[in-house]
Motif scaffolding. Structure first.
Motif, PDB file in Angstrom:
ATOM      1  N   SER A  99     -21.360  28.675 -20.452  1.00 17.01           N
ATOM      2  CA  SER A  99     -20.677  28.982 -19.199  1.00 17.01           C
ATOM      3  C   SER A  99     -21.267  28.126 -18.097  1.00 17.01           C
ATOM      4  CB  SER A  99     -20.818  30.465 -18.835  1.00 17.01           C
ATOM      5  OG  SER A  99     -22.176  30.791 -18.561  1.00 17.01           O
ATOM      6  N   SER A 102     -18.868  28.186 -11.055  1.00 14.63           N
ATOM      7  CA  SER A 102     -17.741  27.453 -10.480  1.00 14.63           C
ATOM      8  C   SER A 102     -18.117  26.847  -9.135  1.00 14.63           C
ATOM      9  CB  SER A 102     -16.537  28.387 -10.301  1.00 14.63           C
ATOM     10  OG  SER A 102     -16.828  29.413  -9.363  1.00 14.63           O
ATOM     11  N   LEU A 109     -17.555  30.371 -15.335  1.00 15.12           N
ATOM     12  CA  LEU A 109     -16.427  29.811 -16.073  1.00 15.12           C
ATOM     13  C   LEU A 109     -16.814  29.582 -17.529  1.00 15.12           C
ATOM     14  CD1 LEU A 109     -15.253  27.094 -13.499  1.00 15.12           C
ATOM     15  CD2 LEU A 109     -14.407  29.443 -13.757  1.00 15.12           C
ATOM     16  N   THR A 112     -12.905  26.058 -22.696  1.00 14.88           N
ATOM     17  CA  THR A 112     -11.713  26.363 -23.480  1.00 14.88           C
ATOM     18  C   THR A 112     -11.943  26.063 -24.960  1.00 14.88           C
ATOM     19  OG1 THR A 112     -10.804  24.148 -23.105  1.00 14.88           O
ATOM     20  CG2 THR A 112     -10.201  25.867 -21.536  1.00 14.88           C
ATOM     21  N   THR A 166     -11.420  24.328 -16.661  1.00 14.36           N
ATOM     22  CA  THR A 166     -12.686  24.997 -16.353  1.00 14.36           C
ATOM     23  C   THR A 166     -13.837  24.003 -16.272  1.00 14.36           C
ATOM     24  OG1 THR A 166     -12.943  25.533 -18.708  1.00 14.36           O
ATOM     25  CG2 THR A 166     -12.032  27.248 -17.265  1.00 14.36           C
ATOM     26  N   CYS A 170     -16.540  23.220 -12.810  1.00 10.77           N
ATOM     27  CA  CYS A 170     -17.969  23.514 -12.864  1.00 10.77           C
ATOM     28  C   CYS A 170     -18.757  22.836 -11.747  1.00 10.77           C
ATOM     29  CB  CYS A 170     -18.544  23.056 -14.197  1.00 10.77           C
ATOM     30  SG  CYS A 170     -18.107  24.070 -15.620  1.00 10.77           S
ATOM     31  N   ASP A 194     -15.740  19.319 -22.026  1.00 11.85           N
ATOM     32  CA  ASP A 194     -15.429  20.531 -22.788  1.00 11.85           C
ATOM     33  C   ASP A 194     -15.272  20.097 -24.247  1.00 11.85           C
ATOM     34  OD1 ASP A 194     -14.357  22.942 -23.800  1.00 11.85           O
ATOM     35  OD2 ASP A 194     -13.426  23.389 -21.870  1.00 11.85           O
TER      36      ASP A 194
END
Length: 218
Positions: A99, A102, A109, A112, A166, A170, A194
């Motif tokens: 995670s 944000s 966040l 995915t 997401t 960050c 990601d």
């Protein structure tokens, strides 16, 4: 994605013409376009130096023409006659997170895919680079957005799908890399990807024809 100016990356035979060698990828100006693309005669792949001009060590590449680097090891483009560096890039740290905080709202966040891959990067572009590649200094840049990076898993599968909403959200802007590097700038900051693989290599290869890679995930 469209950007104004010319991307400076990826070279083949023109490396000899401009007098630069790469202890990574080669060097050239892109076509006169807003797109991140090279002229037709420059898409065959990069010219790569046989040895690192700074250390004399052998330059090793993978099957994707990415020069293999260790985390904390600098890569770049250098004038073979003067040993002057025109572009350098260095991944100083890699970190896998489940995670992130944000940039707006101080929320947590989640990726995915499997993990956020956070890269700490340093990069420089010499103010006189236009003397080598031609064109106006204000029109030249190197991209530092997440789309300029890709990963290769331990099985050897390349993956350029490393962006997400997401990941983009960050961290505060103050700790992130700027989206582009202009002549005369030295920058450092984070890039957030990601990724699905917990271990592999991350490459800086904006044109998808050979760049540099660093290991991540231990």
């Amino acid at each position: 994605m469209k950007k104004q100016g010319k991307i400076i990356t990826g070279v083949v035979s023109s490396a000899a013409a401009v007098g630069l060698v790469a202890w990574g990828i080669g060097f050239a100006g892109a076509a006169n376009s807003n797109e991140w693309e090279l002229p037709g005669d420059l898409v065959a792949g990069p010219a790569i130096a046989e040895a690192n001009p700074s250390t004399g060590t052998e330059v090793k590449t993978d099957r994707f023409d990415n020069v293999q680097k260790k985390v904390g090891e600098k890569a770049g483009l250098i004038d073979e006659k003067t040993n002057k560096s025109y572009f350098t890039i260095e991944v100083t740290k890699t970190q896998l997170l489940s995670s992130c905080t944000s940039r707006v709202g101080n929320q947590q966040l989640a990726p995915t895919r499997s993990r956020f891959l956070v890269l700490d990067v340093k990069a420089t572009l010499d103010a006189s680079v236009s003397e080598q590649v031609g064109g106006s200094t204000k029109d030249l840049f190197m991209p530092l957005v997440a789309e300029a990076f890709s990963v290769t898993t331990s099985s050897g599968t390349p993956d350029r799908n490393v962006t997400s909403e997401t990941a983009w959200g960050c961290f505060d802007d103050s700790v992130l890399l700027p989206p582009v590097l202009n002549p005369g700038q030295s920058v450092k900051g984070k890039v957030v990807l990601d990724v699905g693989a917990p271990k592999g290599k991350v490459a800086y290869d904006p044109e998808d024809n050979g760049g540099w890679s660093w290991p991540y995930g231990g």
